[in-house]
Design an enzyme around this catalytic site. Structure first.
Site, PDB file in Angstrom:
ATOM      1  N   SER A   1      49.974  42.092  29.112  1.00  0.00           N
ATOM      2  CA  SER A   1      50.357  40.688  29.266  1.00  0.00           C
ATOM      3  C   SER A   1      49.102  39.814  29.234  1.00  0.00           C
ATOM      4  O   SER A   1      48.396  39.819  28.224  1.00  0.00           O
ATOM      5  CB  SER A   1      51.161  40.508  30.550  1.00  0.00           C
ATOM      6  OG  SER A   1      51.812  39.259  30.571  1.00  0.00           O
TER       7      SER A   1
ATOM      8  N   HIS B   1      58.872  43.609  28.006  1.00  0.00           N
ATOM      9  CA  HIS B   1      57.537  43.239  28.462  1.00  0.00           C
ATOM     10  C   HIS B   1      56.950  44.387  29.282  1.00  0.00           C
ATOM     11  O   HIS B   1      56.899  44.355  30.509  1.00  0.00           O
ATOM     12  CB  HIS B   1      57.610  41.961  29.288  1.00  0.00           C
ATOM     13  CG  HIS B   1      56.292  41.275  29.470  1.00  0.00           C
ATOM     14  ND1 HIS B   1      55.554  40.818  28.407  1.00  0.00           N
ATOM     15  CD2 HIS B   1      55.568  40.971  30.579  1.00  0.00           C
ATOM     16  CE1 HIS B   1      54.442  40.258  28.855  1.00  0.00           C
ATOM     17  NE2 HIS B   1      54.422  40.351  30.166  1.00  0.00           N
TER      18      HIS B   1
ATOM     19  N   ASP C   1      60.715  41.967  23.894  1.00  0.00           N
ATOM     20  CA  ASP C   1      59.979  41.225  24.917  1.00  0.00           C
ATOM     21  C   ASP C   1      60.355  39.742  24.876  1.00  0.00           C
ATOM     22  O   ASP C   1      60.094  39.064  23.881  1.00  0.00           O
ATOM     23  CB  ASP C   1      58.474  41.382  24.668  1.00  0.00           C
ATOM     24  CG  ASP C   1      57.617  40.885  25.815  1.00  0.00           C
ATOM     25  OD1 ASP C   1      58.105  40.079  26.617  1.00  0.00           O
ATOM     26  OD2 ASP C   1      56.458  41.317  25.902  1.00  0.00           O
TER      27      ASP C   1
END
Length: 645
Positions: free
Chosen positions: A471, A590, A558
């Site tokens: 991320s 994600h 995601d």
């Protein structure tokens, strides 16, 4: 180089034996997550006989990760999405019949828990965005029938604060300047301003609940101070009372009596977690528990009368040990560990340290040395190949404790460094606000300062340093290879954004009520100046600077960092003849939730690091079994990958 005697990846990244134990509100049952045919499901036993547990759910896909008891003492609620899309459904399972019911059977809708109350044992308060994808309305949903009643239609707020009576008491919204405000409900459709929170306090000030009378509101509050304290606000006369504070850290946790809602203890986490006790009996309980086992103590579940606790002892070099604790009898009985196999392997200690940034911020950091280099001094005999492991968020933080990734990398011969760079949470508002509009600049400078510390401390070999993260940590990896390409030998980006403009323009619709937070802290995509800044901080625009190997991992579903963020940088690198390996999972979002997928990715990552840092690795063998792994490009760049496919 591949050698024998390594800790198997499956030991570190496979399913836990047991996880997330909870006690039922009446104390009669204990539940936990454990595999059924390799898939995590909920198991149930009498609390007096935990060894007799049986599975009561039948999930056969992603596994259950988040669940909780309802106050019927006969139903357990849990959430599940499809392929990582984060459109959560709320399910309930009857512990006697094992029948499961989807309370939110709506496609493309995200359900959230709003309130679970002992006063409405047969109902849940849920929020759903089925009317408007950007806004979550609140419904009271019957556990037995699934029938729902609208409680609050969302008129444009980021969220609501509700109480045990299922009353909507306050609404929250982000203001145009990036601050926020709390509004009090004064009628069916009328809201009056209650608390204004400036942009400097937005990420460190928020309500956390009421007392049992509903007249006292508890808040984590950084207004008029740097670190966030715990305060109580009397809603009848407006008096504010300070409950607990620390000059070094924000409130990180609280212990609350489930019955009377009294605050029992407050935690603050600087380098390590410490508690301030408000209840002397609880303090005595914790003093007793400290004699039972080593590790940081976490009370992970409490019966409604607060007489039975589930207690976790967290170590950095071993499995979590869970106990059932009877408070009246002051007696703790061992339940299980989360991973028994960890007791049979040699794990490394995690060291905590404070690194000074170039502009004098304290960067609370954690590092693990290679297992063969560990010693009491915390410094290896000679500099090591090192992995800089960057956390996501960025409004998140690293903490001390067991980390499967730290342990795998340490076991393979690497030092591992995790840094709480500016913008990380828990260290006061000055530290978090110092990250405003500093993506790819001072936030990255903090990481470079930490790398230089590791080199100067003779921990890191300057020619063998990798950067890795997910991320925001994936973004930091891409910045590392584009802005400071000569610092790192290679990088691993997991679901990281490559273009901040396309990232913000593709956020999930239900993040839209908080767009001003992104505009004020990352960059405003609606203005020419903001777009210029976002473009300047986007690694995609500097791919020609990449001269070191890159591995990218991405989930196709995601909703936060779309697949396009990885696709576009991979395409650009391919067009420019820059080598890259791209690992894509069609059934993930994600991050990688399915153990088979997680295992397969770290098998690839381990081989990648071995090639470029010369550490040890366990060859890719049956790690792809059951995984959905695809490699659209670059399979030949990593030892054993092409053959495994």
């Amino acid at each position: 180089m591949a050698i024998s005697g390594l800790i198997p990846r499956k030991t570190l990244f496979g399913n836990p034996d047991k996880a997330s134990p909870q006690i039922s509100p009446n104390g009669e049952y204990i539940t936990f997550l454990a595999p059924v045919d390799g898939i995590l499901n909920i198991w149930l036993a009498k609390s007096t006989d935990p060894d007799s547990a049986i599975p009561i759910t039948q999930d056969s896909d992603r596994g259950i990760r988040f669940y909780g008891w309802t106050y019927t003492n006969e139903h357990i609620a849990y959430i599940q999405d499809i392929g990582g899309d984060e459109n959560w459904h709320v399910y309930v399972v009857n512990i006697h019949t094992h029948q499961t019911k989807d309370l939110t059977p709506y496609d493309g809708v995200q359900a959230r828990f709003q309130e679970i109350s002992p006063k409405f044992s047969n109902d849940l308060l849920l929020s759903l965005n089925d009317r408007d994808p950007q806004l979550h309305d609140i419904y009271k949903v019957n556990i037995n029938t699934g029938n729902r009643t609208l409680v609050q239609e969302n008129d444009g707020f980021a969220g609501y604060i509700t109480d045990d009576d299922f009353n909507v008491r306050f609404a929250t919204r982000v203001t145009e300047d990036g601050g926020s405000e709390l509004l009090e409900k004064a009628g069916d459709s009328f809201w009056k301003p209650f608390i204004e929170i400036g942009i400097e306090d937005t990420l460190t000030t928020s309500p956390i609940g009421f007392d049992d009378t509903g007249t006292i509101l508890y808040l984590v509050d950084s207004r008029d101070r740097d670190t966030a304290a715990l305060v109580s606000l009397n809603l009848q006369n407006g008096d504010t009372t300070l409950i607990a504070e620390s000059p070094h850290a924000d409130v990180s946790d609280t212990m609350v009596d489930p019955n009377n809602k009294n605050i029992q203890a407050v935690a603050f986490t600087h380098e390590r977690k410490t508690w301030i006790f408000l209840d002397e009996n609880v303090k005595k309980d914790l003093e007793y528990l400290e004699s039972i086992s080593q590790g940081e103590i976490e009370i992970v579940s409490q019966s409604f009368n607060d007489e039975i606790w589930i207690v976790a002892f967290v170590l950095d070099d071993g499995p979590v040990r869970f106990y059932k604790y009877n408070r009246p009898e002051q007696q703790a009985s061992f339940l299980f560990t989360n991973r028994d196999s960890l007791t049979d392997v040699n794990l490394s200690n995690m060291h905590s340290t404070t690194i000074k940034s170039r502009d004098n911020f304290d960067l609370i950091s954690y590092y693990t040395l290679p297992s063969e280099s560990s010693n009491d001094s915390g410094i290896p005999d000679s500099p090591c190949p090192t992995v800089l492991l960057v956390h996501g968020g960025p409004w998140h933080r690293d903490t001390w404790g067991y980390s499967a990734l730290h342990q795998m990398l340490s076991n393979r011969g690497y030092a591992v460094l995790s840094v709480n760079f500016r913008g990380s949470t828990g260290f006061g508002k000055a530290f978090i606000n110092a990250a405003n509009l500093e993506w790819g600049r001072n936030m990255h400078n903090d990481l470079i300062d930490a790398v230089n510390w590791a080199i100067d401390s003779r921990i890191a070999d300057p020619s063998k340093i990798a950067i890795m993260g997910g991320s925001y940590g994936g973004y930091a990896t891409l910045i590392g290879l584009t802005a400071t390409p000569n610092v790192f030998a290679c990088g691993i980006d997991i679901v990281g954004p490559s273009n901040l403009l396309t990232l913000i323009n593709s956020i999930p619709p239900y993040w839209q009520p908080q767009i001003e937070l992104w505009a004020s802290r990352v960059g405003d995509h609606r203005t020419e100046q903001g777009r210029k800044l976002l473009s300047e901080r986007s690694p995609l625009n500097y791919i020609n600077n990449i001269n070191k190997p890159l591995l990218i991992g991405q989930g196709a579903n995601d909703p936060r960092v779309n697949q396009a963020e990885s696709d576009q940088i991979v395409d650009a690198m391919n067009e420019n003849g820059i080598p890259v390996t791209y690992v894509l999972y069609p059934d993930e979002g994600h991050g990688f939730v399915k153990p088979e997928n997680n295992l397969s990715f770290f098998a690839v990552a381990e081989a990648f690091l071995s090639k470029h840092l010369n550490g040890s690795y366990e060859p890719i063998d049956d790690d792809f079994e059951g995984a959905s792994v695809t490699v659209p490009t670059g399979a030949s760049e990593i030892p054993g990958l092409k053959e495994a496919l």
